[in-house]
Design a protein around this motif. Structure first.
Motif, PDB file in Angstrom:
ATOM      1  N   UNK A  45      -9.904  -9.723   4.862  1.00 19.34           N
ATOM      2  CA  UNK A  45     -10.702  -9.938   3.679  1.00 19.34           C
ATOM      3  C   UNK A  45     -10.026  -9.297   2.471  1.00 19.34           C
ATOM      4  N   UNK A  47      -6.350   9.385  -6.331  1.00 25.99           N
ATOM      5  CA  UNK A  47      -5.142   9.499  -5.500  1.00 25.99           C
ATOM      6  C   UNK A  47      -3.941   9.955  -6.327  1.00 25.99           C
ATOM      7  N   UNK A  75      -3.047  -6.095  -5.749  1.00 25.28           N
ATOM      8  CA  UNK A  75      -3.781  -4.885  -6.161  1.00 25.28           C
ATOM      9  C   UNK A  75      -3.514  -3.669  -5.279  1.00 25.28           C
ATOM     10  N   UNK A  76      -3.245  -3.875  -3.977  1.00 26.07           N
ATOM     11  CA  UNK A  76      -2.918  -2.754  -3.085  1.00 26.07           C
ATOM     12  C   UNK A  76      -3.904  -1.601  -3.193  1.00 26.07           C
ATOM     13  N   UNK A  77      -5.182  -1.915  -3.236  1.00 24.89           N
ATOM     14  CA  UNK A  77      -6.209  -0.864  -3.210  1.00 24.89           C
ATOM     15  C   UNK A  77      -6.217  -0.290  -1.797  1.00 24.89           C
ATOM     16  N   UNK A  78      -6.218   1.033  -1.669  1.00 24.94           N
ATOM     17  CA  UNK A  78      -6.262   1.631  -0.339  1.00 24.94           C
ATOM     18  C   UNK A  78      -7.593   1.290   0.314  1.00 24.94           C
ATOM     19  N   UNK A  79      -7.558   0.596   1.452  1.00 20.08           N
ATOM     20  CA  UNK A  79      -8.825   0.113   2.017  1.00 20.08           C
ATOM     21  C   UNK A  79      -9.633   1.196   2.723  1.00 20.08           C
ATOM     22  N   UNK A  80      -8.986   2.342   3.041  1.00 14.51           N
ATOM     23  CA  UNK A  80      -9.677   3.341   3.833  1.00 14.51           C
ATOM     24  C   UNK A  80     -10.366   4.402   2.992  1.00 14.51           C
ATOM     25  N   UNK A 121     -12.818  -1.319  -1.065  1.00 16.36           N
ATOM     26  CA  UNK A 121     -12.112  -2.509  -1.525  1.00 16.36           C
ATOM     27  C   UNK A 121     -12.754  -3.809  -1.045  1.00 16.36           C
ATOM     28  N   UNK A 122     -13.179  -3.833   0.231  1.00 17.10           N
ATOM     29  CA  UNK A 122     -13.733  -5.078   0.762  1.00 17.10           C
ATOM     30  C   UNK A 122     -15.140  -5.362   0.239  1.00 17.10           C
ATOM     31  N   UNK A 148       0.835  -1.207   0.000  1.00 15.86           N
ATOM     32  CA  UNK A 148       0.000   0.000   0.000  1.00 15.86           C
ATOM     33  C   UNK A 148       0.867   1.253   0.000  1.00 15.86           C
TER      34      UNK A 148
END
Lengths: 266, 361
Positions: free
Chosen positions: A263, B100, B86-91, B133-134, A160
């Motif tokens: 998840x 971004x 993928x490293x999608x920002x989860x927040x 993302x989730x 990230x």
């Protein structure tokens, strides 16, 4: 029919009884209409709480404890965050040794920490007071804070941060826009737990505080007089409830978002 | 089109004593779909990360579109990456993930909105802007990662095994889609994969890597038909290797004796020297023919015995023993299945043009 084995359940019940019954005596007697902590109970009263409410030194000590607790938890969390980041991200020469060194105050008896601090502080020519107490608390809280933060950061996907760099952010921007928001539950947990540890701490405060008592010291002073016991019970009961609440909040926050992350990871 | 859009010049990357990338030089063309293919630990991901700027080379230099980027950090390079996970920002939600990368580009608000809209429709994610993302499936996350990288209009898109986490059916669809996308936007893709089918089916050119070095750099069909060495021949598809010995040369042909099969004259594309034992003959399972009767119109046709079979639907694999060859050969057939042979007796036939002569080392 299969015979059900309840021994573990019985053990568990006994364990929790042993753990919590003594603690529950405190609130119980704080509502008891008597100056002595003994059975049978002699009636329900709020008298001890009113008594406590009217005493100015309680609030002075409370204010001292809050000040020390806030400063110690903030400084410990900042130090712990930087340390946790370094230990999880880099493998450098001496990283294991310095990791152990940061954790050491967690393991050595507090009284030894207190004695060595008082010796150094006085030999440097400084006066005892809240400054050395705060420094002692920072030293003592940092390992706890670091362990909390490491558990948060370790589960954190380093790609990230790489993605953020890849998308044009520099290291500073990456920290504030990606790492910090994701560490935030851990940081808040660390602040709360650091505060509670400082707030509860007695030995360091006892050695280093001089004439400014923190709340635990105030309580300890009062316990010497039998008449003053009940309002300390009331104070103790309030502290138990508040502490439990804060610790639960800290754990809840620490785990917040981790289920989501699981998840998220593939 | 620029033939030297990306130049990797004598690049090495050492981790302690491990040479992850060992003196690699390669040129990648503008607009090319270029794949780095190899087993895990071959250095392909390290090479990609060197291009992205997450690692700096121990030796050598990297140029993109004529600019030396060797020492530039990732945020100063004209590359963007699609990460393996993928490293999608989860927040933040999908739209903010995509925005971004736009912040530091100095675009007006209108231009930013336009770009986001454009890229969302490109990866068919309209309507998913508010999702996190989730709340996305693996395939959707992949599209977000793609959109987030493409919205910056990089000169080069780097993809680190982006299809590895998807199930087979979705992966096949995404392969086609990714290929079409690349052709329509014309951005240079550098694609890392360990899956040889994926590399062959999508790429303009493939560099097969092993132990930090490029084993062969060719178009996919060349890799399959004319492998340069045993590693490539074994890694791309499947090959039976037979021991043998070279005899006399005849121009671009050479005489070989193959164990128990006899003496033949085959192509000597790699210019292997005469009279040496250090060779193997590679024959693809699908190049051989299995039959009930001897095939006299083939160059070689031998009696064999079927030891085992496995049925794959579109084809069947036969594991056969040939007298005098102390290894089991694999033959695949679309014509016969495992019910076709009453007994284990069969014939296998080979054409000389399908024998690939390779150096043993």
């Amino acid at each position: 029919m299969e015979q059900k084995n309840n021994s573990l359940l019985i053990y568990t019940i006994f364990y929790f009884l042993f753990l919590y019954i003594p603690v529950l005596f405190l609130p119980l007697f704080s509502f008891n209409d008597s100056n002595y902590m003994s059975f049978p109970l002699s009636g329900f009263t709020f008298r001890h709480y009113e008594d406590m409410w009217s005493k100015a030194p309680v609030f002075r000590a409370l204010w001292v404890s809050i000040k020390v607790g806030v400063i110690a938890s903030v400084v410990s969390t900042v130090i712990a965050l930087m340390a946790a980041k370094a230990f999880t991200k880099y493998k450098f020469i001496g990283s294991r040794v310095s990791y152990a060194a940061v954790l050491l105050p967690f393991l050595i008896p507090e009284i030894i920490l207190a004695v060595s601090l008082i010796v150094i502080w006085l030999s440097l020519g400084f006066k005892l007071g809240l400054v050395p107490v705060t420094i002692g608390h920072i030293l003592f809280c940092t390992p706890f804070c670091m362990l909390i933060l490491i558990s948060r950061i370790e589960g954190f996907d380093s790609s990230l941060e790489e993605a953020s760099r890849d998308l044009g952010e520099n290291a500073w921007g990456t920290f504030w826009k990606v790492s910090f928001p994701l560490y935030l539950p851990g940081i808040i947990a660390s602040l709360l737990l650091g505060f509670i540890i400082s707030f509860d701490e007695f030995i360091l405060a006892f050695f280093l505080s001089g004439s400014d008592p923190t709340l635990p010291m105030y309580m300890w002073n009062q316990l010497r007089f039998i008449k003053k016991l009940p309002h300390v019970l009331a104070l103790g009961a309030i502290i138990i409830v508040a502490t439990t609440f804060v610790v639960l909040l800290a754990y809840w926050l620490r785990n917040l978002g981790q289920a989501k992350n699981k998840d998220f990871k593939i | 089109m620029n033939e030297k859009y990306i130049e990797v010049k004598n690049v090495s990357k050492h981790f302690d004593k491990v040479k992850a990338v060992d003196d690699i030089s390669v040129e990648i063309k503008e607009g090319e779909f270029f794949s780095l293919l190899g087993p895990s630990g071959c250095g392909k991901t390290t090479l990609l990360r060197l291009l992205a700027g997450f690692e700096y080379p121990t030796k050598g230099s990297l140029l993109i579109d004529g600019i030396d980027v060797t020492a530039l950090p990732p945020n100063k390079r004209p590359t963007n990456m699609v990460f393996q996970n993928y490293a999608i920002f989860p927040h933040i939600n999908v739209e903010k993930n995509i925005r971004f990368g736009l912040r530091k580009l100095g675009l007006t608000k209108l231009e930013k909105n336009q770009r986001v809209e454009e890229v969302l429709s490109l990866v068919k994610l309209e309507g998913y802007e508010e999702r996190y993302s989730n709340q996305l499936s693996g395939g959707q996350r992949q599209r977000v990662a793609l959109a987030r990288a493409l919205v910056r209009r990089p000169k080069v898109l780097l993809l680190d095994e982006p299809l590895g986490a998807l199930d087979k059916k979705l992966r096949d669809d995404m392969q086609l889609e990714l290929r079409n996308l690349q052709k329509s936007i014309g951005i240079t893709f550098v694609f890392v994969t360990h899956d040889q089918e994926e590399a062959i089916s999508m790429s303009d050119r493939v560099a097969v890597m092993n132990e930090g070095q490029i084993q062969q750099l060719s178009q996919p069909n060349e890799l399959y038909k004319n492998p340069n060495n045993i590693f490539v021949s074994d890694f791309i598809g499947e090959t039976n290797f037979l021991n043998g010995k070279t005899n006399e040369k005849h121009g671009d042909k050479i005489d070989v004796s193959i164990e128990s099969l006899g003496n033949f004259q085959v192509d000597n594309r790699l210019n292997i020297s005469a009279n040496t034992n250090d060779i193997v003959c590679g024959i693809r399972p699908e190049a051989m023919m299995i039959s009930r009767e001897i095939q006299s119109d083939w160059d070689i046709s031998l009696p064999a015995f079927i030891k085992q079979t496995s049925y794959y639907g579109e084809m069947t694999r036969f594991y056969v023993e040939v007298k005098g060859i102390d290894q089991v050969l694999t033959v695949s057939s679309q014509h016969f299945d495992n019910q076709s042979f009453k007994t284990g007796e069969c014939f296998i036939s080979i054409g000389l043009e399908d024998i690939v002569l390779l150096n043993k080392k």
